[in-house]
Enzyme design. Sequence first.
Site, PDB file in Angstrom:
ATOM      1  N   ASP A 346       0.832  -1.189   0.000  1.00 12.17           N
ATOM      2  CA  ASP A 346       0.000   0.000   0.000  1.00 12.17           C
ATOM      3  C   ASP A 346       0.880   1.256   0.000  1.00 12.17           C
ATOM      4  OD1 ASP A 346      -2.665   1.353   0.496  1.00 12.17           O
ATOM      5  OD2 ASP A 346      -1.600   1.966   2.311  1.00 12.17           O
ATOM      6  N   GLU A 382       1.716  -0.428  -4.993  1.00  6.04           N
ATOM      7  CA  GLU A 382       0.760   0.621  -5.317  1.00  6.04           C
ATOM      8  C   GLU A 382       1.629   1.867  -5.476  1.00  6.04           C
ATOM      9  OE1 GLU A 382      -3.449   2.427  -3.684  1.00  6.04           O
ATOM     10  OE2 GLU A 382      -1.806   2.201  -2.246  1.00  6.04           O
TER      11      GLU A 382
END
Length: 704
Positions: A346, A382
């Site tokens: 993330d 990401e």
Amino acid sequence: MPNPRASTGRPHPLGATWDGQGVNFALFSSIAERVELCLFDASGARETRRTELAHHKNVWHAYVPGCRPGDLYGYRVHGPYRPEHGLRCNPHKLLIDPYAKAIVGPLRWTNAHYGYEPDAEETDLSFSTLDNAADMPKCQVVDDAFDWGSDAPPHVPWRDTVFYEAHVKGLTQRHPNVPEALRGTYAGLASPSVIEHFKRLGVTSIDLLPVHAFVDDHRLVELGLRNYWGYNTLGFFAPEMRYSASGTVQEFKQMVKTLHAAGLEVILDVVYNHTAEGNQLGPTLAWRGIDNPAYYRLNEDEPRLYADVTGTGNTMHTRHQVVVRMIMDSLRYWVGQMHVDGFRFDLATVLGRGPGGFDQHAGFFSAVAQDPVLAHVKLIAEPWDLGEGGYQVGGFPPGWAEWNGRYRDTVRSFWAGEPGHLPELSRRLCGSSDIYQHRRRCPTDSINLVTVHDGFTLQDLVSYEHKRNLANHEDNRDGDNHNRSWNCGAEGDTDDEVVLALRERQKRNLLTTLFVSLGTPLLLGGDEIGRTQQGNNNGYCQDNEISWFDWQLDDRGRQLLDFVQRLIAFRKSQPALRRTGFFRGEPDADGVKDVAWLRPDGEEMTPAEWEQPGPGAVGAVICGWKTGELDEHGAPLHGDSVLILVNGQRNPLPFMLPALNGAEWVPRFDTRVPSGLPLNEGRPTQGEYVVASRSIAVLTQASK
């Protein structure tokens, strides 16, 4: 009988380590003056013992004979409390061990969890003497032993990988064939009916939203909500126990073992960029009270404040060696002890931030690159954060794949009818060579996605042009306002059969584009059955029917599921769509092009024609008998040639079928048909093929 006397123990490894006779405890803190280990009874309510730790080179440690798996503990760190200098030790706060392998019990929100007095005029500059132990979760000593039997990672090759993003609870909470006691749990996800769905669908790698131990935000709890997605980490080594039917770490391991036996990989969405402690007004739960300046990036000019490029209030100090070590130890633990097959990071740009911004040669990337445990797992970024220069699609080093946000935006915009996207659509179909090729990377590094957990589901993408997030209690201010969506003529629910039919076609268009593109496809779990969140594009706090899968399928849902199953199976059968090398677009020695772009009249596109305005239409013929790929035996891998006919216009359009090797073209998919099957599916076609408005057709031609 008195407790056996603790000894100084060893400074390594960090965390709580059971040796069969007792437990060694070790905790890093470079600013602590004293550290106390607190042991609790089985309920976690009563402290039974407190032991002061010795220290060596910033590691505090003790060995406790007779301590064993199942025992509960926490730490109290005595040290400076000078928030204006970034120092926030407070021994009145029981703290979670950053290396805890299990965290049990609820976090009951009270003012005692804050290192300061929330009602004080000077806010976080004040000092709280309230004790929070009664309302804190506790760390639990674990036994790492588990019978893995003959478990082996599936090691799905990148070219064959199909990701399926899912939430442990949401996937099974309403599944009628999962035993009620197992719904929403690791055991439920590994139940036969769910595995059968994965296998029939054809996905290979289950990408789970965060399962590291996390907490529900204080604000959400006061609103009667929960942190559903789990991006609020409290422990990087502990699986979240709300998903464990048995309340044990072993249940997670059994889930992995069962999925592996079915040939399915387990990928974890991990959040090493921030923690649950928030900004300077957040609670003191772990890292903040242990060594705030080491674990967090502080504002250089005002260290009372946190540098925040994550939008959560804090950012982990990924340039500090103790943080890099913690992340690396965590990754190795999940691979070595939990047998997972990869990670999706993330806000991964945070991990590569140096003094001058993002650096693909940052220390963290170097640490990962040389680690033998991580050498064979999938690493997915990401590739963005909220800081300056944070959008780094294509910027990560070799060995990393990335969520390709440019793919998502282009495909959505094209099928929503926005003009001018045809040239970029062609590049996305070809594996985004403009983004990756110059960095010596490959098409499979592009994780192609149309929808993910963050945003509209596929059903909502074709049903809403405006988000409906009022249930989040943020006055609809949260969530993205620019979704590149199109409601097909009516906003939200409708009985208009024309609109409903167009929505189904649009879903087929988007899915077909996804699975015929070079790169690695990611399917959002539930998109294959038409899951809706009723227009909510930020369901992070909706632990309810808004987010949970509804497995009661109507005719459209069953038809869509069948379509996706056939689409994935088709991709798997076509080596031309699973290349690991980029197209060259130039004739080889035999005069054969690996890809050619055609006008509807069958002639090749010219550079000028690519720039024409309008939604556009184009054909792509991909050579299947010269893929440049080798099979597992080293032999050339070849298959059918694939013809992709895209019509983004509002009128039907006839395409002349190219004469490639004298063989006839066979229709395989046509999104104008509700089933996705061409009316003459399987029968050779000559001359021309009419592609309906806003449709895509796929044909194949047998190789030489």
